[in-house]
Design a protein around this motif. Structure first.
Motif, short mmCIF file in Angstrom:
data_model
loop_
_atom_site.label_atom_id
_atom_site.label_comp_id
_atom_site.label_asym_id
_atom_site.label_seq_id
_atom_site.Cartn_x
_atom_site.Cartn_y
_atom_site.Cartn_z
N ASP A 70 32.22 44.78 47.28
CA ASP A 70 31.45 44.14 45.79
C ASP A 70 32.11 44.88 44.88
OD1 ASP A 70 29.87 42.43 48.25
OD2 ASP A 70 27.84 43.65 48.02
N GLU A 71 32.02 45.66 44.83
CA GLU A 71 32.03 46.61 43.47
C GLU A 71 34.27 46.26 43.45
OE1 GLU A 71 31.20 50.63 41.87
OE2 GLU A 71 33.26 50.94 43.47
N ARG A 72 34.60 47.03 44.24
CA ARG A 72 36.06 46.34 44.70
C ARG A 72 36.06 44.97 43.72
NH1 ARG A 72 35.04 49.61 48.53
NH2 ARG A 72 35.81 48.43 50.23
N ALA A 73 36.05 43.89 44.04
CA ALA A 73 36.07 42.62 44.48
C ALA A 73 35.37 41.82 42.88
CB ALA A 73 35.32 41.75 44.81
N LEU A 74 34.62 42.71 42.82
CA LEU A 74 33.77 41.66 41.23
C LEU A 74 34.74 42.28 40.37
CD1 LEU A 74 30.36 41.92 42.36
CD2 LEU A 74 31.44 39.55 41.58
N CYS A 75 35.02 43.92 40.45
CA CYS A 75 35.35 44.27 38.93
C CYS A 75 37.23 44.13 39.01
CB CYS A 75 35.10 46.29 39.25
SG CYS A 75 33.66 46.74 39.12
N ASP A 76 37.48 43.59 40.63
CA ASP A 76 39.25 43.34 40.23
C ASP A 76 39.34 42.35 39.46
OD1 ASP A 76 40.03 46.03 41.52
OD2 ASP A 76 39.74 45.19 44.05
N GLU A 77 38.62 41.72 40.05
CA GLU A 77 39.23 40.24 39.01
C GLU A 77 38.38 40.24 37.98
OE1 GLU A 77 36.51 35.78 40.49
OE2 GLU A 77 35.24 37.33 39.86
N ALA A 78 37.34 41.44 37.51
CA ALA A 78 37.43 40.63 36.08
C ALA A 78 37.83 41.51 35.12
CB ALA A 78 35.83 41.90 35.55
N ASP A 79 38.95 42.83 36.08
CA ASP A 79 40.37 43.40 35.56
C ASP A 79 41.39 41.95 35.66
OD1 ASP A 79 38.62 46.10 35.38
OD2 ASP A 79 39.64 46.70 36.83
N ARG A 80 41.83 40.96 36.73
CA ARG A 80 42.74 40.16 36.66
C ARG A 80 42.50 39.92 35.33
NH1 ARG A 80 41.67 40.99 41.50
NH2 ARG A 80 40.83 38.99 41.97
N ALA A 81 41.81 39.13 35.58
CA ALA A 81 41.35 37.73 34.51
C ALA A 81 40.64 38.01 33.03
CB ALA A 81 40.25 36.93 34.93
N ALA A 82 40.29 40.23 32.39
CA ALA A 82 39.55 39.57 31.53
C ALA A 82 38.12 39.68 31.29
CB ALA A 82 40.44 39.94 30.25
N LEU A 83 37.28 39.58 32.13
CA LEU A 83 35.78 38.77 31.98
C LEU A 83 35.81 39.85 31.97
CD1 LEU A 83 36.60 37.18 35.66
CD2 LEU A 83 36.87 36.01 33.03
N VAL A 84 34.13 39.93 31.44
CA VAL A 84 32.89 40.28 31.56
C VAL A 84 32.26 40.30 32.63
CG1 VAL A 84 30.76 41.08 29.90
CG2 VAL A 84 33.36 40.11 28.79
#
Length: 138
Positions: A70-84
């Motif tokens: 879950d951590e990887r998926a959420l953090c990767d998505e946030a990094d890719r799209a510059a999301l908080v």
């Protein structure tokens, strides 16, 4: 019992209000909102109604135990799209102390909420009245 059946219960309507300072801190930012609560959609709606740009959402079952996946998926998505990353106070509390998801806990921000009664003055009056009654009965 008959006594229980004749007791009148007061009904007070209330809602959870998001913290204005927290909402202001997200101005101009896009968020990835995630929650493992009974009704994640209500959490997402609260953010949107407060004017937060919710670019991504992820729902988990109530009381979800977050994993390193879950951590990887959420953090990767946030990094890719510059999301908080934004979650509930309940979810962030459940993440604390779990080394497997320490990065997720560190990067996530919890939305503080306050219970607001539609008729706050009447609720406080009734509460004071009940406290006085209980103290008098001792």
């Amino acid at each position: 019992t008959q006594a229980a059946m004749t007791r009148v219960k007061e009904l007070f309507r209330a809602r959870l209000a998001p913290d204005p300072a927290f909402i202001a801190s997200l101005a101009g930012r896009r968020v990835s909102a995630f929650a493992g609560i009974g009704d994640p959609e209500k959490f997402f709606a609260t953010l949107r109604e407060a004017g937060v740009v919710v670019a991504a959402t992820r729902s988990f079952d109530d009381h979800h135990r977050y994993t390193s996946a879950d951590e990887r998926a959420l953090c990767d998505e946030a990094d890719r799209a510059a999301l908080v990353l934004v979650t509930t106070e309940k979810d962030l509390a459940r993440m604390q102390g779990d080394r497997d998801i320490a990065m997720l806990a560190e990067r996530s921000r919890a939305l503080p909420v306050t219970l607001v009664f539609d008729d706050d003055a009447e609720f406080r009056r009734l509460l004071r009245e009940r406290i006085v009654r209980v103290r008098a009965a001792k």
